[in-house]
Design a protein around this motif. Structure first.
Motif, PDB file in Angstrom:
ATOM      1  N   LEU A   1      33.206  47.875  36.154  1.00 48.35           N
ATOM      2  CA  LEU A   1      32.389  48.538  35.130  1.00 48.35           C
ATOM      3  C   LEU A   1      33.030  48.969  33.969  1.00 48.35           C
ATOM      4  O   LEU A   1      32.665  49.003  32.819  1.00 48.35           O
ATOM      5  CB  LEU A   1      31.707  49.920  36.067  1.00 48.35           C
ATOM      6  CG  LEU A   1      30.508  50.365  35.059  1.00 48.35           C
ATOM      7  CD1 LEU A   1      29.134  49.419  35.047  1.00 48.35           C
ATOM      8  CD2 LEU A   1      29.863  51.662  36.015  1.00 48.35           C
ATOM      9  N   LEU A   2      34.321  49.616  34.153  1.00 47.39           N
ATOM     10  CA  LEU A   2      35.000  50.058  32.954  1.00 47.39           C
ATOM     11  C   LEU A   2      35.507  48.755  31.882  1.00 47.39           C
ATOM     12  O   LEU A   2      35.522  48.682  30.812  1.00 47.39           O
ATOM     13  CB  LEU A   2      36.183  50.531  33.405  1.00 47.39           C
ATOM     14  CG  LEU A   2      36.263  51.941  33.867  1.00 47.39           C
ATOM     15  CD1 LEU A   2      37.511  52.459  34.623  1.00 47.39           C
ATOM     16  CD2 LEU A   2      35.957  53.146  32.742  1.00 47.39           C
ATOM     17  N   ALA A   3      35.719  47.642  32.650  1.00 49.92           N
ATOM     18  CA  ALA A   3      36.065  46.425  31.806  1.00 49.92           C
ATOM     19  C   ALA A   3      34.522  45.995  31.209  1.00 49.92           C
ATOM     20  O   ALA A   3      34.883  45.498  29.798  1.00 49.92           O
ATOM     21  CB  ALA A   3      36.343  45.140  32.980  1.00 49.92           C
ATOM     22  N   ALA A   4      33.593  46.038  31.795  1.00 51.86           N
ATOM     23  CA  ALA A   4      32.062  45.589  31.026  1.00 51.86           C
ATOM     24  C   ALA A   4      31.912  46.657  29.957  1.00 51.86           C
ATOM     25  O   ALA A   4      31.456  46.182  28.952  1.00 51.86           O
ATOM     26  CB  ALA A   4      31.124  45.602  32.254  1.00 51.86           C
ATOM     27  N   ALA A   5      32.486  47.808  29.890  1.00 55.57           N
ATOM     28  CA  ALA A   5      32.182  48.920  28.954  1.00 55.57           C
ATOM     29  C   ALA A   5      33.480  48.745  27.851  1.00 55.57           C
ATOM     30  O   ALA A   5      33.180  49.438  26.792  1.00 55.57           O
ATOM     31  CB  ALA A   5      32.507  50.243  29.366  1.00 55.57           C
ATOM     32  N   GLY A   6      34.469  47.871  28.056  1.00 58.51           N
ATOM     33  CA  GLY A   6      35.347  47.325  27.208  1.00 58.51           C
ATOM     34  C   GLY A   6      36.465  48.726  27.028  1.00 58.51           C
ATOM     35  O   GLY A   6      37.218  48.853  25.925  1.00 58.51           O
ATOM     36  N   VAL A   7      36.640  49.291  28.310  1.00 57.06           N
ATOM     37  CA  VAL A   7      37.382  50.575  28.174  1.00 57.06           C
ATOM     38  C   VAL A   7      38.666  50.168  28.824  1.00 57.06           C
ATOM     39  O   VAL A   7      38.672  49.661  30.376  1.00 57.06           O
ATOM     40  CB  VAL A   7      36.767  51.613  29.069  1.00 57.06           C
ATOM     41  CG1 VAL A   7      37.832  52.834  29.268  1.00 57.06           C
ATOM     42  CG2 VAL A   7      35.474  52.064  28.336  1.00 57.06           C
ATOM     43  N   GLU A   8      39.676  50.452  28.282  1.00 55.20           N
ATOM     44  CA  GLU A   8      41.142  50.165  28.857  1.00 55.20           C
ATOM     45  C   GLU A   8      41.671  51.439  29.757  1.00 55.20           C
ATOM     46  O   GLU A   8      40.967  52.599  29.564  1.00 55.20           O
ATOM     47  CB  GLU A   8      42.166  50.241  27.806  1.00 55.20           C
ATOM     48  CG  GLU A   8      42.040  48.894  27.086  1.00 55.20           C
ATOM     49  CD  GLU A   8      43.409  48.714  26.055  1.00 55.20           C
ATOM     50  OE1 GLU A   8      44.352  49.313  26.266  1.00 55.20           O
ATOM     51  OE2 GLU A   8      42.992  48.189  25.045  1.00 55.20           O
ATOM     52  N   PHE A   9      42.352  51.385  31.024  1.00 54.51           N
ATOM     53  CA  PHE A   9      42.543  52.207  31.847  1.00 54.51           C
ATOM     54  C   PHE A   9      43.954  51.892  32.561  1.00 54.51           C
ATOM     55  O   PHE A   9      44.370  50.719  32.270  1.00 54.51           O
ATOM     56  CB  PHE A   9      41.316  52.260  32.996  1.00 54.51           C
ATOM     57  CG  PHE A   9      41.082  50.946  33.658  1.00 54.51           C
ATOM     58  CD1 PHE A   9      41.940  50.688  34.975  1.00 54.51           C
ATOM     59  CD2 PHE A   9      40.349  49.941  33.153  1.00 54.51           C
ATOM     60  CE1 PHE A   9      41.729  49.557  35.370  1.00 54.51           C
ATOM     61  CE2 PHE A   9      40.003  48.874  33.997  1.00 54.51           C
ATOM     62  CZ  PHE A   9      40.818  48.554  35.111  1.00 54.51           C
ATOM     63  N   GLU A  10      44.244  52.902  33.017  1.00 58.02           N
ATOM     64  CA  GLU A  10      45.610  52.982  33.639  1.00 58.02           C
ATOM     65  C   GLU A  10      45.243  53.115  35.030  1.00 58.02           C
ATOM     66  O   GLU A  10      44.394  53.671  35.585  1.00 58.02           O
ATOM     67  CB  GLU A  10      46.579  54.137  33.284  1.00 58.02           C
ATOM     68  CG  GLU A  10      46.948  54.059  31.592  1.00 58.02           C
ATOM     69  CD  GLU A  10      47.654  55.320  31.267  1.00 58.02           C
ATOM     70  OE1 GLU A  10      47.973  56.042  32.192  1.00 58.02           O
ATOM     71  OE2 GLU A  10      48.010  55.216  29.988  1.00 58.02           O
ATOM     72  N   GLU A  11      46.224  52.642  36.194  1.00 57.18           N
ATOM     73  CA  GLU A  11      45.944  52.748  37.432  1.00 57.18           C
ATOM     74  C   GLU A  11      47.631  53.367  37.940  1.00 57.18           C
ATOM     75  O   GLU A  11      48.622  53.110  37.505  1.00 57.18           O
ATOM     76  CB  GLU A  11      45.879  51.656  38.132  1.00 57.18           C
ATOM     77  CG  GLU A  11      44.410  50.861  37.514  1.00 57.18           C
ATOM     78  CD  GLU A  11      44.275  49.784  38.689  1.00 57.18           C
ATOM     79  OE1 GLU A  11      43.590  49.974  39.917  1.00 57.18           O
ATOM     80  OE2 GLU A  11      43.907  48.801  38.243  1.00 57.18           O
ATOM     81  N   GLU A  12      47.197  54.198  38.834  1.00 55.14           N
ATOM     82  CA  GLU A  12      48.286  54.702  39.705  1.00 55.14           C
ATOM     83  C   GLU A  12      47.841  54.234  41.172  1.00 55.14           C
ATOM     84  O   GLU A  12      47.016  54.835  41.924  1.00 55.14           O
ATOM     85  CB  GLU A  12      48.631  56.256  39.700  1.00 55.14           C
ATOM     86  CG  GLU A  12      49.838  56.642  40.440  1.00 55.14           C
ATOM     87  CD  GLU A  12      50.174  58.081  40.119  1.00 55.14           C
ATOM     88  OE1 GLU A  12      50.429  58.715  41.161  1.00 55.14           O
ATOM     89  OE2 GLU A  12      49.989  58.312  38.969  1.00 55.14           O
ATOM     90  N   PHE A  13      48.988  53.401  41.739  1.00 52.93           N
ATOM     91  CA  PHE A  13      48.463  52.876  43.148  1.00 52.93           C
ATOM     92  C   PHE A  13      49.159  53.817  43.922  1.00 52.93           C
ATOM     93  O   PHE A  13      50.436  54.217  43.634  1.00 52.93           O
ATOM     94  CB  PHE A  13      49.261  51.360  43.353  1.00 52.93           C
ATOM     95  CG  PHE A  13      48.548  50.249  42.550  1.00 52.93           C
ATOM     96  CD1 PHE A  13      46.991  50.103  42.662  1.00 52.93           C
ATOM     97  CD2 PHE A  13      49.079  49.791  41.386  1.00 52.93           C
ATOM     98  CE1 PHE A  13      46.588  49.279  41.857  1.00 52.93           C
ATOM     99  CE2 PHE A  13      48.470  48.948  40.534  1.00 52.93           C
ATOM    100  CZ  PHE A  13      46.950  48.611  40.835  1.00 52.93           C
TER     101      PHE A  13
END
Length: 193
Positions: free
Chosen positions: A22-34
């Motif tokens: 959903l973030l990708a569809a919105a064009g939003v870059e995000f960070e991940e902490e695994f």
């Protein structure tokens, strides 16, 4: 410029995958902490960030959101992927819940013993072409668009493409008898690239 959303989850798809889509569809870059160690998870618990003692968690707009549906609702509404009217939102919710049910059949496959896995695969092969895909094929036909609701991309389309791709990983031939779903898959995939 607003900070990028930060996603906290284990290094895998799981319940975070729909949020990523959903973030990708919105064009939003995000960070991940695994979360790779028990200590990382326990630190989030100790700090009071995990209200229900589970992930996923997303830090976004000064909030620490938990519970997958709440996170998805927030992102969809914020980025105009949740319909234009209350009626459209109800339809989106209904279609998303259907795909969620179908995903629920597929997610346990990775944890089942071989005999149970085979039983579940048979259930998926029976349910997808009889119960789930015909519904979405009809919705696309009735809407007269390449989208499930209205004339633009919504959360329902994003959830559907994720589900279709999951089904195709398990049984690539199940989509063949649903031409409108194939068009939807191809168009949404192009949109997301």
């Amino acid at each position: 410029m607003a900070e990028k959303p930060k996603l906290y989850y284990f290094n895998g798809r799981g319940r975070m995958e729909s949020i990523r889509w959903l973030l990708a569809a919105a064009g939003v870059e995000f960070e991940e902490e695994f979360l790779e160690t028990r200590e990382q998870f326990e630190n989030l618990l100790k700090d009071g960030y995990l209200l229900f003692q589970q992930v996923p968690m997303v830090e976004i707009d000064g909030l620490r959101l938990v519970q997958t549906r709440a996170i998805l609702n927030y992102i969809a509404a914020k980025h105009n992927l949740y319909g234009k009217t209350l009626k459209e939102r109800a339809l989106i919710d209904m279609y998303v819940e259907g795909t969620t049910d179908l995903m629920g059949l597929m997610r346990p496959l990775f944890r089942l013993d071989p005999e149970e896995k085979e039983k579940n695969l048979r259930l998926i092969s029976e349910q997808v072409p009889k119960r789930y895909f015909p519904v979405y094929e009809k919705v696309l036909k009735d809407n007269g668009q390449s989208f499930l609701v209205g004339n633009q991309l919504t959360w329902a389309d994003v959830q559907l493409i994720e589900t279709i791709l999951m089904v195709e990983e398990i049984e690539p031939t199940l989509l063949r008898q649903f031409p409108l779903l194939q068009v939807n898959r191809d168009q949404i995939t192009m949109y997301l690239m």
